[in-house]
Write an enzyme that holds these catalytic residues in place. Structure first.
Site, PDB file in Angstrom:
ATOM      1  N   CYS A   1       0.834  -1.201   0.000  1.00 49.52           N
ATOM      2  CA  CYS A   1       0.000   0.000   0.000  1.00 49.52           C
ATOM      3  C   CYS A   1       0.864   1.244   0.000  1.00 49.52           C
ATOM      4  CB  CYS A   1      -0.883   0.038   1.259  1.00 49.52           C
ATOM      5  SG  CYS A   1      -1.910  -1.417   1.536  1.00 49.52           S
TER       6      CYS A   1
ATOM      7  N   ASP B   1      19.456  37.359 -13.800  1.00 48.86           N
ATOM      8  CA  ASP B   1      18.227  37.541 -14.570  1.00 48.86           C
ATOM      9  C   ASP B   1      17.597  38.902 -14.254  1.00 48.86           C
ATOM     10  OD1 ASP B   1      15.980  35.988 -16.187  1.00 48.86           O
ATOM     11  OD2 ASP B   1      14.989  37.063 -14.567  1.00 48.86           O
TER      12      ASP B   1
END
Length: 495
Positions: free
Chosen positions: A41, A454
């Site tokens: 599971c 940037d």
């Protein structure tokens, strides 16, 4: 399994505590096998917690299957998003898992996988078995079984079509594997819905993602950066969608995604529709769609790092579940990035539209706006730099990168070593550190990239009053901090 055994960095007791609390943050990171029932599971399975003496933990669904356990029919553990650690650490095992998910073993065998990651097949098998509990064949088999179950339960394809779409070499192999893994025949998995064959190659699936999921923000980014002819986006009946063409190993295809915000809760799903010329490309198409969505991200782990941070904290609180947009093709992303150097996003779109029209391969689709595949590396490598609508130096950078991709000297998939790729990229004329880092961010799925030079990031930090922010505090999720800054700046510019 004793208390000294670790699973994905957790000891036995930690794993068991996660199972007792049904902590879904660990879904896909490890799997719980129960000896008394013979099933495995996900940690968040709602079933009664098994006794301590009956459980063992496994790194992958394949490892649990190899140990003789069947997938739980209640929590469907094999359908969880992949482990985010595969991208965080980017170890050999994580890189190999990305390639296996893309269907490399099905197409090229273990030898091809080993060649991609730079190891011998024997050594690769030994390393994967040690780290993940299963070798490449078992891992590929588990992936095929999961793809097959999804197609059986969610499509109207005939079983023969599903067998080959999932990567099985025969219908018999498909039937035997499904029965072994799920303790049910394909007919039993499909139930009473029956089957009507779809001959047009259309497949509608739900792609699992961890929640929360900021689908609207992802849609906005993809819409603003789309390449006309290759990509399209819009809103239909209040539903935001993004679509694009796919250049797949066995033929072309298209992908259409419905992108909506999914709040915190159980595992969420993104609706995806594929139309493929060859159903054998199903596995590759699904994996590339998942890369585009950043589907294996753990948003809670990302959010926890930003809690209390004066810069990113408020942004993360206002927009939980932000994803780093990926790409369906690393080479395409790198070429697009070079074209877009030193021009606006809108300008780059215009230039790329012209390149696609001239060098792309036209295809017929049923989605308005999708007319071409992005130009192949071979086509751009043969192009005349002087004839491209950009400075000649940048045109040479495009053809140089395309030549490196076409020759196989440079590979921009998630199976490659990031440091090696970075060095290869910056050694090419016209490719600088910003471009190499941006490619790592979106093409290689690097979660810890920051672009200090940037212009948008500098401006975003200034607008927030934090030009000297401590970006090191955002590790290992600086890529997500980057997206928060870009997204917040875009929102401010629209006010």
């Amino acid at each position: 399994m004793d208390g000294t055994t670790s699973v994905s960095g957790l000891d036995f007791e930690s794993c068991y505590r996660a199972v007792r609390s049904r902590d879904r943050r660990f879904d896909g990171i490890f799997y719980t096998a129960v000896a008394s029932t013979g099933i495995y599971c996900r940690p968040s399975c709602p079933a009664r917690t098994p006794a301590l003496v009956n459980v063992s933990f496994h790194r992958t669904a394949a490892a649990a299957q190899a140990a003789g356990y069947r997938a739980c029919k209640r929590c469907r553990p094999d359908a969880t998003p992949g482990s985010p650690e595969w991208d965080v650490a980017a170890t050999l095992a994580g890189r190999a898992m990305r390639l296996i998910a893309d269907g490399v073993v099905d197409r090229e065998g273990v030898e091809g996988l080993a060649r991609r990651v730079g190891y011998s097949p024997r050594h690769l098998t030994r390393l994967l078995t040690t780290e993940l509990g299963a070798g490449p064949l078992a891992l590929a088999r588990a992936r095929r079984a999961q793809t097959a179950r999804t197609l059986v339960e969610t499509t109207e394809l005939g079983f023969a079509d599903i067998a080959f779409a999932a990567g099985f070499s025969s219908v018999r192999q498909f039937n035997d594997t499904v029965r072994e893994v799920y303790a049910a025949s394909p007919t039993e998995l499909r139930g009473r819905r029956g089957s009507r064959r779809r001959a047009d190659g259309t497949i509608a699936l739900r792609l699992a993602v961890r929640t929360p999921f900021a689908g609207r923000a992802l849609h906005a980014f993809l819409r603003d950066h789309l390449v006309p002819g290759v990509e399209a986006a819009g809103v239909d009946g209040g539903r935001r969608w993004f679509a694009r063409t796919l250049d797949l190993p066995n033929g072309p295809g298209t992908l259409r995604l419905e992108l909506a915000d999914i709040p915190e809760g159980e595992t969420g799903f993104v609706h995806a529709t594929f139309k493929l010329a060859d159903l054998r490309d199903t596995t590759a198409a699904v994996e590339r769609a998942r890369r585009l969505l950043d589907a294996d991200c753990d948003p809670r782990a990302v959010g926890d790092v930003f809690v209390g941070d004066e810069v990113i904290g408020p942004l993360a609180l206002a927009l939980p579940g932000l994803r780093v947009p990926g790409t369906v093709d690393g080479g395409e992303l790198a070429l697009r990035t070079i074209v877009g150097q030193q021009v606006s996003v809108a300008g780059a779109r215009t230039v790329l539209a012209g390149i696609v029209a001239e060098h792309g391969r036209p295809i017929a689709t049923d989605i308005d706006g999708l007319t071409h595949l992005f130009p192949s590396a071979d086509a751009l490598a043969a192009a005349d730099p002087a004839g491209m609508p950009m400075p000649r130096s940048r045109g040479r950078a495009v053809t140089g990168l395309a030549a490196a991709l076409a020759s196989g000297e440079l590979q921009l998939d998630r199976g490659t070593d990031r440091d090696v790729v970075h060095e290869q990229l910056i050694s090419l004329p016209g490719v600088g550190p910003w471009t190499a880092d941006y490619v790592a961010l979106r093409a290689l799925g690097h979660p810890d990239v920051f672009l200090p030079t940037d212009v948008g990031i500098k401006r975003g930090l200034e607008v927030l009053g934090a030009p000297a922010a401590d970006v090191a505090a955002w590790r290992p999720w600086r890529s997500y901090a980057l997206l928060y800054l870009w997204t917040s700046l875009t929102a401010l510019e629209k006010l």
